[in-house]
Enzyme design. Sequence first.
Site, PDB file in Angstrom:
ATOM      1  N   ARG A 158       0.832  -1.209   0.000  1.00 39.67           N
ATOM      2  CA  ARG A 158       0.000   0.000   0.000  1.00 39.67           C
ATOM      3  C   ARG A 158       0.868   1.261   0.000  1.00 39.67           C
ATOM      4  O   ARG A 158       0.517   2.266   0.617  1.00 39.67           O
ATOM      5  CB  ARG A 158      -0.941   0.003   1.206  1.00 39.67           C
ATOM      6  CG  ARG A 158      -1.711  -1.288   1.396  1.00 39.67           C
ATOM      7  CD  ARG A 158      -2.669  -1.582   0.285  1.00 39.67           C
ATOM      8  NE  ARG A 158      -3.835  -0.723   0.275  1.00 39.67           N
ATOM      9  CZ  ARG A 158      -4.969  -0.986   0.907  1.00 39.67           C
ATOM     10  NH1 ARG A 158      -5.096  -2.065   1.617  1.00 39.67           N
ATOM     11  NH2 ARG A 158      -5.984  -0.164   0.817  1.00 39.67           N
ATOM     12  N   ARG A 175      -2.698   6.992   1.552  1.00 38.33           N
ATOM     13  CA  ARG A 175      -3.056   8.127   2.398  1.00 38.33           C
ATOM     14  C   ARG A 175      -1.966   8.650   3.319  1.00 38.33           C
ATOM     15  O   ARG A 175      -2.111   9.730   3.879  1.00 38.33           O
ATOM     16  CB  ARG A 175      -4.296   7.769   3.230  1.00 38.33           C
ATOM     17  CG  ARG A 175      -5.549   7.735   2.392  1.00 38.33           C
ATOM     18  CD  ARG A 175      -6.657   7.057   3.109  1.00 38.33           C
ATOM     19  NE  ARG A 175      -6.319   5.661   3.374  1.00 38.33           N
ATOM     20  CZ  ARG A 175      -7.076   4.816   4.043  1.00 38.33           C
ATOM     21  NH1 ARG A 175      -8.205   5.232   4.573  1.00 38.33           N
ATOM     22  NH2 ARG A 175      -6.710   3.564   4.208  1.00 38.33           N
ATOM     23  N   ARG A 178      -6.447  13.353  -3.604  1.00 40.71           N
ATOM     24  CA  ARG A 178      -7.662  12.680  -3.144  1.00 40.71           C
ATOM     25  C   ARG A 178      -8.716  13.672  -2.648  1.00 40.71           C
ATOM     26  O   ARG A 178      -9.909  13.395  -2.680  1.00 40.71           O
ATOM     27  CB  ARG A 178      -7.223  11.715  -2.061  1.00 40.71           C
ATOM     28  CG  ARG A 178      -8.133  10.696  -1.547  1.00 40.71           C
ATOM     29  CD  ARG A 178      -8.763   9.778  -2.498  1.00 40.71           C
ATOM     30  NE  ARG A 178      -9.720   9.039  -1.692  1.00 40.71           N
ATOM     31  CZ  ARG A 178     -10.902   9.525  -1.346  1.00 40.71           C
ATOM     32  NH1 ARG A 178     -11.299  10.698  -1.769  1.00 40.71           N
ATOM     33  NH2 ARG A 178     -11.714   8.808  -0.581  1.00 40.71           N
ATOM     34  N   ASP A 186      -7.610  -1.418  -6.878  1.00 42.98           N
ATOM     35  CA  ASP A 186      -8.129  -2.097  -5.699  1.00 42.98           C
ATOM     36  C   ASP A 186      -8.477  -3.529  -6.060  1.00 42.98           C
ATOM     37  O   ASP A 186      -8.765  -3.825  -7.228  1.00 42.98           O
ATOM     38  CB  ASP A 186      -9.367  -1.379  -5.148  1.00 42.98           C
ATOM     39  CG  ASP A 186      -9.689  -1.868  -3.745  1.00 42.98           C
ATOM     40  OD1 ASP A 186      -9.049  -1.390  -2.793  1.00 42.98           O
ATOM     41  OD2 ASP A 186     -10.535  -2.769  -3.597  1.00 42.98           O
TER      42      ASP A 186
HETATM   43  O1  CP3 Z   1       0.032   1.032  -3.108  1.00 44.29           O
HETATM   44  C1  CP3 Z   1      -0.670   0.003  -3.245  1.00 44.29           C
HETATM   45  O2  CP3 Z   1      -0.480  -1.006  -2.571  1.00 44.29           O
HETATM   46  C2  CP3 Z   1      -1.727  -0.003  -4.347  1.00 44.29           C
HETATM   47  C3  CP3 Z   1      -3.040   0.259  -3.918  1.00 44.29           C
HETATM   48  C4  CP3 Z   1      -3.997  -0.729  -3.271  1.00 44.29           C
HETATM   49  C5  CP3 Z   1      -5.253  -0.292  -2.780  1.00 44.29           C
HETATM   50  N1  CP3 Z   1      -5.964  -1.380  -2.378  1.00 44.29           N
HETATM   51  C6  CP3 Z   1      -5.700   1.118  -2.772  1.00 44.29           C
HETATM   52  C7  CP3 Z   1      -6.744   1.519  -1.837  1.00 44.29           C
HETATM   53  C8  CP3 Z   1      -3.936  -2.109  -3.092  1.00 44.29           C
HETATM   54  C9  CP3 Z   1      -2.824  -3.078  -3.411  1.00 44.29           C
HETATM   55  C10 CP3 Z   1      -5.194  -2.501  -2.534  1.00 44.29           C
HETATM   56  C11 CP3 Z   1      -5.537  -3.897  -2.252  1.00 44.29           C
HETATM   57  C12 CP3 Z   1      -6.617  -4.171  -1.303  1.00 44.29           C
HETATM   58  N2  CP3 Z   1      -7.841  -3.561  -1.210  1.00 44.29           N
HETATM   59  C13 CP3 Z   1      -6.577  -5.228  -0.377  1.00 44.29           C
HETATM   60  C14 CP3 Z   1      -5.447  -6.223  -0.227  1.00 44.29           C
HETATM   61  C15 CP3 Z   1      -4.330  -5.688   0.595  1.00 44.29           C
HETATM   62  C16 CP3 Z   1      -4.614  -5.610   2.068  1.00 44.29           C
HETATM   63  O3  CP3 Z   1      -4.561  -4.518   2.616  1.00 44.29           O
HETATM   64  O4  CP3 Z   1      -4.838  -6.671   2.673  1.00 44.29           O
HETATM   65  C17 CP3 Z   1      -7.798  -5.218   0.324  1.00 44.29           C
HETATM   66  C18 CP3 Z   1      -8.205  -6.151   1.434  1.00 44.29           C
HETATM   67  C19 CP3 Z   1      -8.584  -4.161  -0.218  1.00 44.29           C
HETATM   68  C20 CP3 Z   1      -9.977  -3.778   0.148  1.00 44.29           C
HETATM   69  C21 CP3 Z   1     -10.055  -2.360   0.575  1.00 44.29           C
HETATM   70  N3  CP3 Z   1     -10.023  -1.288  -0.290  1.00 44.29           N
HETATM   71  C22 CP3 Z   1     -10.168  -1.846   1.891  1.00 44.29           C
HETATM   72  C23 CP3 Z   1     -10.222  -2.705   3.143  1.00 44.29           C
HETATM   73  C24 CP3 Z   1     -10.187  -0.446   1.798  1.00 44.29           C
HETATM   74  C25 CP3 Z   1     -10.396   0.570   2.919  1.00 44.29           C
HETATM   75  C26 CP3 Z   1      -9.337   1.094   3.689  1.00 44.29           C
HETATM   76  C27 CP3 Z   1      -7.897   0.776   3.364  1.00 44.29           C
HETATM   77  O5  CP3 Z   1      -7.201   1.594   2.737  1.00 44.29           O
HETATM   78  O6  CP3 Z   1      -7.441  -0.321   3.744  1.00 44.29           O
HETATM   79  C28 CP3 Z   1     -10.070  -0.110   0.429  1.00 44.29           C
HETATM   80  C29 CP3 Z   1     -10.024   1.230  -0.170  1.00 44.29           C
HETATM   81  C30 CP3 Z   1      -8.666   1.619  -0.676  1.00 44.29           C
HETATM   82  N4  CP3 Z   1      -7.922   0.860  -1.527  1.00 44.29           N
HETATM   83  C31 CP3 Z   1      -7.970   2.828  -0.404  1.00 44.29           C
HETATM   84  C32 CP3 Z   1      -6.769   2.777  -1.127  1.00 44.29           C
HETATM   85  C33 CP3 Z   1      -5.699   3.828  -1.206  1.00 44.29           C
HETATM   86  C34 CP3 Z   1      -8.469   3.966   0.459  1.00 44.29           C
HETATM   87  C35 CP3 Z   1      -9.328   4.825  -0.372  1.00 44.29           C
HETATM   88  C36 CP3 Z   1      -9.226   6.270   0.006  1.00 44.29           C
HETATM   89  O7  CP3 Z   1      -8.287   6.969  -0.428  1.00 44.29           O
HETATM   90  O8  CP3 Z   1     -10.121   6.699   0.748  1.00 44.29           O
END
Ligand code: CP3
Length: 391
Positions: free
Chosen positions: A70, A74, A83, A119
């Site tokens: 990630r 943020r 954002r 995502d």
């Molecule tokens: O830099 C990176 O790794 C690339 C971006 C990335 C995002 N999601 C962006 C994102 C990656 C690789 C993911 C994968 C993801 N998404 C996973 C697997 C990795 C892990 O953490 O276990 C999972 C379970 C998700 C599901 C998901 N999407 C959740 C639980 C959330 C909410 C909060 C959070 O950030 O964990 C999201 C939304 C999300 N995906 C955001 C981002 C940057 C936040 C959105 C925002 O800016 O408000």
Amino acid sequence: MNRPVTTTAPEAASARETAAVTAPEAASTRETAAAQAGPAGGRASAAESSVFLAACRRQSVPYTPIWVMRQAGRYLPEYRQLRARVDFQELTRRPDLAAEVTLQPLRRFELDAAILFSDIMTPVQGMGVELEFAPGPVVRNPIRTDAQIEALPELVPERDVPFVMESIRLIRPNIPRGAPLIGFAGGPFTLLCYLVCGRPSKEFGPARSFLYAQPEAATRLLDKLADAMAAYLRAQAAAGAQALMLFESWAGLLAPRQFEHFALPAVRRTMAALRSTGVPLIYYVNQGSALMQSVSDLDVDVIGVDWRSPLRQVREILGAGKAIQGNLDPAALFAPGEELKRHARAVLESAGPAPGHIFNLGHGIWPETSPDAVARLVDYVHEASSGGGRS
Ligand code: CP3
């Protein structure tokens, strides 16, 4: 900082140019090349051009490569700034913005790999599942019946989520220092958790009970998701992704028996379809301490490990045939300077001197993390691993 990255940089840069020039051709002739050269053939040049790719293949490297799960997100002020103007989904759907966000951490830190900004639920939306991010994925109609599962269409990535491949094509030529780009998808079981439960949860009770109450439906859903993620990741590789990673974020909800019965066959199905791409395959098993034996014969190059399992032990269980990725506790980034180094060194020492370690956090970086701490971690891992003859 005294590490050999400066000596290898020109070589990496020229290799990158070659790679960029040959990328479309490589993509279209991938299968032929793989078929002719066998599983280990036709990849030497790609491996030589990147410390990260070499480590995935368990080759000797001048220092331990590092990237951060990630890493685009943020905790970076430049991400928050963007954002504030643009909705998260739009960020993922606009290739210019997805490319910008992907590259942000690479400009700040000397990371050894980029990961596509997207995502795990993005391809599922492409299959017609309605959901919103609040901020985690919330599914409008959770999937629980045979009819809903049957109605899920096949994913045709270039038709259903073309912006993902466009983002990859835009990112590739612009990555600093010739770092490779990782494409990714959610593990089928992790996707099932969100689809069946309908929202983020600690226990994912409805998803876990679904496995017991409707095992055949669960298997059918997992197979469909496995095929969709295989098509999705193949399309990412064809567009230029140089490694492919499956995030099994909720693996740790399952006992080994359930993991082996449901999650693992689906992962095998996806990974088997990806072998002919010729790029390294990574399987991240969150909370997988009890599952390392189960994944030891999975045909992937790298196992991603959360912070709970000592890497030394993981190496013993997985054997010399797999590289490992991980596993600093994301909370360790809150330790004061010298302490952070001590924790990072402990991870390097636990991984040991054998080739095939990619440094990472054990799970995603927290939004509250200071970017300065990340800079210190990246530099320290490079420094500490290049000094001690770890190649
Ligand atoms: O830099 C990176 O790794 C690339 C971006 C990335 C995002 N999601 C962006 C994102 C990656 C690789 C993911 C994968 C993801 N998404 C996973 C697997 C990795 C892990 O953490 O276990 C999972 C379970 C998700 C599901 C998901 N999407 C959740 C639980 C959330 C909410 C909060 C959070 O950030 O964990 C999201 C939304 C999300 N995906 C955001 C981002 C940057 C936040 C959105 C925002 O800016 O408000």
